[in-house]
Design a protein around this motif. Structure first.
Motif, mmCIF file in Angstrom:
data_model
loop_
_atom_site.group_PDB
_atom_site.id
_atom_site.type_symbol
_atom_site.label_atom_id
_atom_site.label_comp_id
_atom_site.label_asym_id
_atom_site.label_seq_id
_atom_site.Cartn_x
_atom_site.Cartn_y
_atom_site.Cartn_z
ATOM 1 N N ALA A 1 0.833 -1.205 0.000
ATOM 2 C CA ALA A 1 0.000 0.000 0.000
ATOM 3 C C ALA A 1 0.866 1.252 0.000
ATOM 4 O O ALA A 1 0.620 2.200 -0.761
ATOM 5 N N GLN A 2 1.904 1.254 0.845
ATOM 6 C CA GLN A 2 2.795 2.417 0.908
ATOM 7 C C GLN A 2 3.572 2.572 -0.388
ATOM 8 O O GLN A 2 3.755 3.691 -0.892
ATOM 9 N N ALA A 3 4.013 1.450 -0.978
ATOM 10 C CA ALA A 3 4.756 1.509 -2.238
ATOM 11 C C ALA A 3 3.892 2.068 -3.367
ATOM 12 O O ALA A 3 4.357 2.881 -4.176
ATOM 13 N N ILE A 4 2.628 1.648 -3.436
ATOM 14 C CA ILE A 4 1.712 2.148 -4.465
ATOM 15 C C ILE A 4 1.515 3.651 -4.311
ATOM 16 O O ILE A 4 1.561 4.405 -5.298
ATOM 17 N N MET A 5 1.332 4.104 -3.084
ATOM 18 C CA MET A 5 1.142 5.536 -2.862
ATOM 19 C C MET A 5 2.412 6.319 -3.196
ATOM 20 O O MET A 5 2.338 7.418 -3.760
ATOM 21 N N ASN A 6 3.575 5.752 -2.883
ATOM 22 C CA ASN A 6 4.840 6.431 -3.212
ATOM 23 C C ASN A 6 5.041 6.527 -4.719
ATOM 24 O O ASN A 6 5.488 7.555 -5.236
ATOM 25 N N ILE A 7 4.722 5.443 -5.444
ATOM 26 C CA ILE A 7 4.848 5.463 -6.902
ATOM 27 C C ILE A 7 3.898 6.501 -7.496
ATOM 28 O O ILE A 7 4.256 7.265 -8.393
ATOM 29 N N SER A 8 2.680 6.533 -6.970
ATOM 30 C CA SER A 8 1.680 7.448 -7.502
ATOM 31 C C SER A 8 2.070 8.912 -7.308
ATOM 32 O O SER A 8 1.807 9.753 -8.175
ATOM 33 N N THR A 9 2.723 9.208 -6.180
ATOM 34 C CA THR A 9 3.110 10.598 -5.894
ATOM 35 C C THR A 9 4.528 10.920 -6.334
ATOM 36 O O THR A 9 4.987 12.050 -6.172
ATOM 37 N N GLY A 10 5.233 9.930 -6.883
ATOM 38 C CA GLY A 10 6.590 10.170 -7.364
ATOM 39 C C GLY A 10 7.624 10.277 -6.270
ATOM 40 O O GLY A 10 8.675 10.890 -6.462
ATOM 41 N N THR A 11 7.356 9.655 -5.101
ATOM 42 C CA THR A 11 8.324 9.674 -4.011
ATOM 43 C C THR A 11 9.067 8.344 -3.936
ATOM 44 O O THR A 11 8.739 7.396 -4.634
#
Length: 338
Positions: A307-317
Motif C-alpha cells: 500500500a505504501q509503495a503504491i502511494m509512493n509510486i503514484s506521488t513520485g516519491t
C-alpha cells in the motif's frame, strides 16, 4: 493548479484477499475509502479469459494487483488481458503489482536448448502496455534487467526482521540465520545484519531436480535457534531436510522465514511433520485452506508495504525507503505480537 491523480486499483482472481487488504491500508493512510475498480473476469467454455472493466478509467493512474502463481499461465494471461483492457480504455499509466512473479526460476539457460522464460514473460508484460512493475523478492535480482520499463523489487526481509525481533525478543542472542544454499547467502546475510545475528550456510548437492543428495552445514549451529531464510518454498523437501540436518548438528530449534509460500503437492504435510517449530510465509500467494489450518505455519501480511509503495509510486516519491526496517515499522505497528 495541476490535477493530481489518485491511484486506482483493480485486481485479477489470483489473490483477491491481498488486493482488498492493500485497499484497506490505503484507505487508512489517505483518510478516505479506496475501492477496487469494478470489473469482471470470466472464462468461456473453452477456458478463454474475458475481462470487462465497468468503471471509467480514462486518464487514471491504474495499479493491477495480480500474482502469477498457480495456475501460473491463467493468472499471467489475466494480467495481460486486464492491462490490454485498461490501455484500450485510455488509462494514463498502468502499473502491474505482482507480489509473486511466476517463471522467475527460469532466469537463465541451465543447459543447451532451454528457454529463458522469465525474459519472455517480461517481454509480454511490456508489450501488453504495462509501464511499471512492482514486485517482491524476485528469485533472481537480474530479472529486473529483463524489462525495458522501471521495476521496483521490494524485500520481505524488513517485515521478517520486525517479526523476528518480536518473536525472539528475549532470546535474540541465541538466534542464527541460515541460508539453505550458497546461492541464497546474500539474502540471508541481509536479514542477519538487520537483526544482528550470525550467519551459517547449508551447502546442498543435487543429483537431480527435486532431490537433495547431500547436505553440509558450514558454521557452528550448536545451541542456536536457527532461522532458515529463502525466497520460496515449493514442495518443502529441501527445507525440511535442511531443518533435520541443523538439528543433527546441535541446533535447539529451527524456524523458517520464506517470502513466497508456493506450497505445492506434499509441502504442507511435510512441514507439519517436520522438526521445524514454525514456518513463516507472506501472503504474496493466496494461502490454501490446508496452509491456514497447519499448526506450525504462520502468515505475515505484505499489504502495509505494498500500500505504501503504491502511494509512493503514484506521488513520485521514494520506494527504496521501504527497504529500511525503521521506515516500514510504523506501517506494521501492532500487527506483530509475541
Amino acid at each position: 493548479m495541476p490535477n493530481i491523480l489518485e491511484p486506482k486499483m483493480i485486481t485479477g482472481s489470483s489473490n483477491m484477499p491481498l488486493a482488498k487488504a492493500i485497499a484497506r491500508r490505503m484507505s487508512m493512510h489517505r483518510g478516505q475509502t479506496v475501492e477496487l475498480v469494478n470489473a469482471r473476469v470470466e472464462r468461456f467454455n473453452d477456458a478463454e479469459i474475458f475481462v470487462e472493466v465497468y468503471d471509467n478509467v480514462r486518464g487514471e493512474d491504474m495499479f493491477i494487483v495480480q500474482s502469477t502463481s498457480r495456475p501460473a499461465n491463467d493468472n499471467l494471461m489475466e494480467l495481460l488481458i486486464m492491462a490490454d483492457a485498461l490501455r484500450r480504455s485510455s488509462a494514463k499509466r498502468i502499473t502491474a503489482v505482482i507480489p509473486y512473479f511466476g517463471y522467475a526460476r527460469q532466469d537463465r539457460r541451465t543447459k543447451a536448448r532451454t528457454p529463458i522464460s522469465a525474459k519472455l514473460v517480461a517481454n509480454m508484460i511490456v508489450e501488453a502496455g504495462i509501464e511499471r512493475v512492482l514486485t517482491m523478492d524476485l528469485h533472481a535480482a537480474q530479472i529486473q534487467g529483463f524489462f525495458d520499463i522501471p521495476v521496483d523489487n521490494l524485500y520481505a526481509s524488513p517485515i521478517f526482521a520486525l517479526d523476528i525481533k518480536q518473536q525472539f525478543k528475549d532470546t535474540l542472542s541465541e538466534v542464527m540465520v541460515v541460508s539453505p544454499d550458497v546461492g541464497g547467502v546474500a539474502r540471508a546475510r541481509e536479514l542477519a545484519k538487520r537483526i544482528g545475528a550470525p550467519l551459517s550456510i547449508v551447502d546442498k548437492r543435487r543429483e537431480k531436480p527435486g532431490e537433495v543428495a547431500e547436505m553440509t552445514v558450514i558454521g557452528d549451529v550448536s545451541g542456536k535457534k536457527c532461522i532458515i531464510v529463502d525466497d520460496m518454498c515449493d514442495t518443502a523437501g529441501t527445507l525440511c531436510k535442511a531443518a533435520e540436518v541443523l538439528i543433527e548438528h546441535g541446533a535447539t530449534e529451527v524456524h523458517s522465514y520464506i517470502s513466497h509460500g508456493v506450497m505445492s503437492g506434499p509441502a504442507v504435510d511435510r512441514v507439519t511433520k517436520s522438526v521445524m517449530k514454525s514456518l513463516v510465509i507472506t501472503d504474496s500467494i493466496e494461502p490454501t485452506q490446508s496452509v491456514l489450518d497447519a499448526d506450525n505455519i504462520r502468515i505475515v501480511p505484505t499489504a502495509p508495504m505494498f500500500a505504501q509503495a503504491i502511494m509512493n509510486i503514484s506521488t513520485g516519491t521514494s520506494v527504496s525507503s521501504l527497504f529500511e526496517t525503521e521506515t516500514l515499522e510504523p506501517s506494521y505497528e501492532g500487527l506483530f505480537k509475541g
